[in-house]
Write a protein that holds these residues in place. Sequence first.
Motif, PDB file in Angstrom:
ATOM      1  N   SER A   1       1.011  -1.227  -0.050  1.00 55.67           N
ATOM      2  CA  SER A   1      -0.061   0.100  -0.100  1.00 55.67           C
ATOM      3  C   SER A   1       0.869   1.290  -0.037  1.00 55.67           C
ATOM      4  CB  SER A   1      -0.949  -0.086   1.075  1.00 55.67           C
ATOM      5  OG  SER A   1      -0.212   0.121   2.451  1.00 55.67           O
ATOM      6  N   TYR A   2       0.319   2.256  -0.286  1.00 55.74           N
ATOM      7  CA  TYR A   2       1.120   3.565  -0.360  1.00 55.74           C
ATOM      8  C   TYR A   2       0.184   4.481   0.173  1.00 55.74           C
ATOM      9  CZ  TYR A   2       3.288   1.149  -4.211  1.00 55.74           C
ATOM     10  OH  TYR A   2       4.174   0.350  -4.920  1.00 55.74           O
ATOM     11  N   GLU A   3       0.705   5.132   1.183  1.00 57.53           N
ATOM     12  CA  GLU A   3      -0.137   5.959   2.043  1.00 57.53           C
ATOM     13  C   GLU A   3      -0.101   7.481   1.549  1.00 57.53           C
ATOM     14  OE1 GLU A   3      -0.409   7.267   6.934  1.00 57.53           O
ATOM     15  OE2 GLU A   3       0.275   5.616   6.297  1.00 57.53           O
ATOM     16  N   LEU A   4      -0.944   8.136   1.304  1.00 56.96           N
ATOM     17  CA  LEU A   4      -1.065   9.359   0.982  1.00 56.96           C
ATOM     18  C   LEU A   4      -2.100  10.213   1.728  1.00 56.96           C
ATOM     19  CD1 LEU A   4      -0.753   9.192  -2.962  1.00 56.96           C
ATOM     20  CD2 LEU A   4       0.931   9.974  -1.446  1.00 56.96           C
ATOM     21  N   ASP A   5      -1.816  11.479   2.323  1.00 58.12           N
ATOM     22  CA  ASP A   5      -2.886  11.989   3.397  1.00 58.12           C
ATOM     23  C   ASP A   5      -3.404  10.988   4.269  1.00 58.12           C
ATOM     24  OD1 ASP A   5      -2.832  14.739   3.443  1.00 58.12           O
ATOM     25  OD2 ASP A   5      -4.791  14.907   1.907  1.00 58.12           O
ATOM     26  N   ALA A   6      -2.644  10.216   4.922  1.00 57.58           N
ATOM     27  CA  ALA A   6      -3.432   9.081   5.826  1.00 57.58           C
ATOM     28  C   ALA A   6      -4.564   8.219   5.203  1.00 57.58           C
ATOM     29  CB  ALA A   6      -3.952   9.616   7.045  1.00 57.58           C
TER      30      ALA A   6
ATOM     31  N   TYR B   1      -3.861   3.626  -0.666  1.00 55.44           N
ATOM     32  CA  TYR B   1      -3.905   3.390  -2.172  1.00 55.44           C
ATOM     33  C   TYR B   1      -2.791   2.408  -2.618  1.00 55.44           C
ATOM     34  CZ  TYR B   1      -5.798   7.907  -2.060  1.00 55.44           C
ATOM     35  OH  TYR B   1      -6.805   8.928  -1.720  1.00 55.44           O
ATOM     36  N   TYR B   2      -3.586   1.447  -3.505  1.00 54.03           N
ATOM     37  CA  TYR B   2      -3.083   0.308  -3.958  1.00 54.03           C
ATOM     38  C   TYR B   2      -2.945   0.394  -5.390  1.00 54.03           C
ATOM     39  CZ  TYR B   2      -4.630  -1.256   0.452  1.00 54.03           C
ATOM     40  OH  TYR B   2      -4.921  -1.277   1.783  1.00 54.03           O
ATOM     41  N   LEU B   3      -1.777  -0.170  -6.255  1.00 50.93           N
ATOM     42  CA  LEU B   3      -1.899  -0.099  -7.642  1.00 50.93           C
ATOM     43  C   LEU B   3      -2.463  -1.414  -8.275  1.00 50.93           C
ATOM     44  CD1 LEU B   3       1.900   1.156  -7.957  1.00 50.93           C
ATOM     45  CD2 LEU B   3      -0.492   2.471  -8.379  1.00 50.93           C
ATOM     46  N   THR B   4      -3.158  -1.394  -9.219  1.00 49.34           N
ATOM     47  CA  THR B   4      -3.879  -2.553  -9.633  1.00 49.34           C
ATOM     48  C   THR B   4      -2.930  -3.751 -10.155  1.00 49.34           C
ATOM     49  OG1 THR B   4      -4.225  -1.600 -11.625  1.00 49.34           O
ATOM     50  CG2 THR B   4      -6.178  -1.416 -10.340  1.00 49.34           C
ATOM     51  N   GLU B   5      -1.857  -3.204 -10.819  1.00 49.76           N
ATOM     52  CA  GLU B   5      -0.828  -4.271 -11.297  1.00 49.76           C
ATOM     53  C   GLU B   5      -0.477  -5.157 -10.088  1.00 49.76           C
ATOM     54  OE1 GLU B   5       2.172  -2.298 -13.849  1.00 49.76           O
ATOM     55  OE2 GLU B   5       0.621  -1.546 -14.975  1.00 49.76           O
TER      56      GLU B   5
END
Length: 102
Positions: A71-76, A79-83
Motif C-alpha cells: 500500500s501507498y499512504e497519501l494523506d493518511a 492506495y493500491y496499484l492494480t498491477e
Amino acid sequence: MEQLIKVLIQHDKKRLKLTKKQNQLIGKLISLSTPTDKEMLKKMIIDNADLKEIFKVADTKFYRLKKLFTSYELDAKDYYLTEEILKTIKKYKRKPETESSI
C-alpha cells in the motif's frame, strides 16, 4: 466535353471536402477513444473501499487480507496499484484439484 470536365472538377472538389471532413471526424473519434492520463490513473489506483468491494469482505477480514498487498499512504489514506494487486493474487494462486483425487 468541357461540361464533363467542369462536372468532374466539381465532383473532385466535393470529394476533397468530404475527405477532409472524414479525417476530422476520425481524429475526433480517436481522441475520444484514447483515455486521458487522469482516466488511466483512476484505473490504476484503488483505495480500501474499492479493495473491499472487489473481494466482498467486511472490515475484520479485510484488515487481515490487506497485509498481503503493498500500500501507498497519501494523506493518511491507503492506495493500491492494480498491477501489484494482480501480481499478489497470482502469487497465491491455488492449484486446481484433479478429478483423480475424488
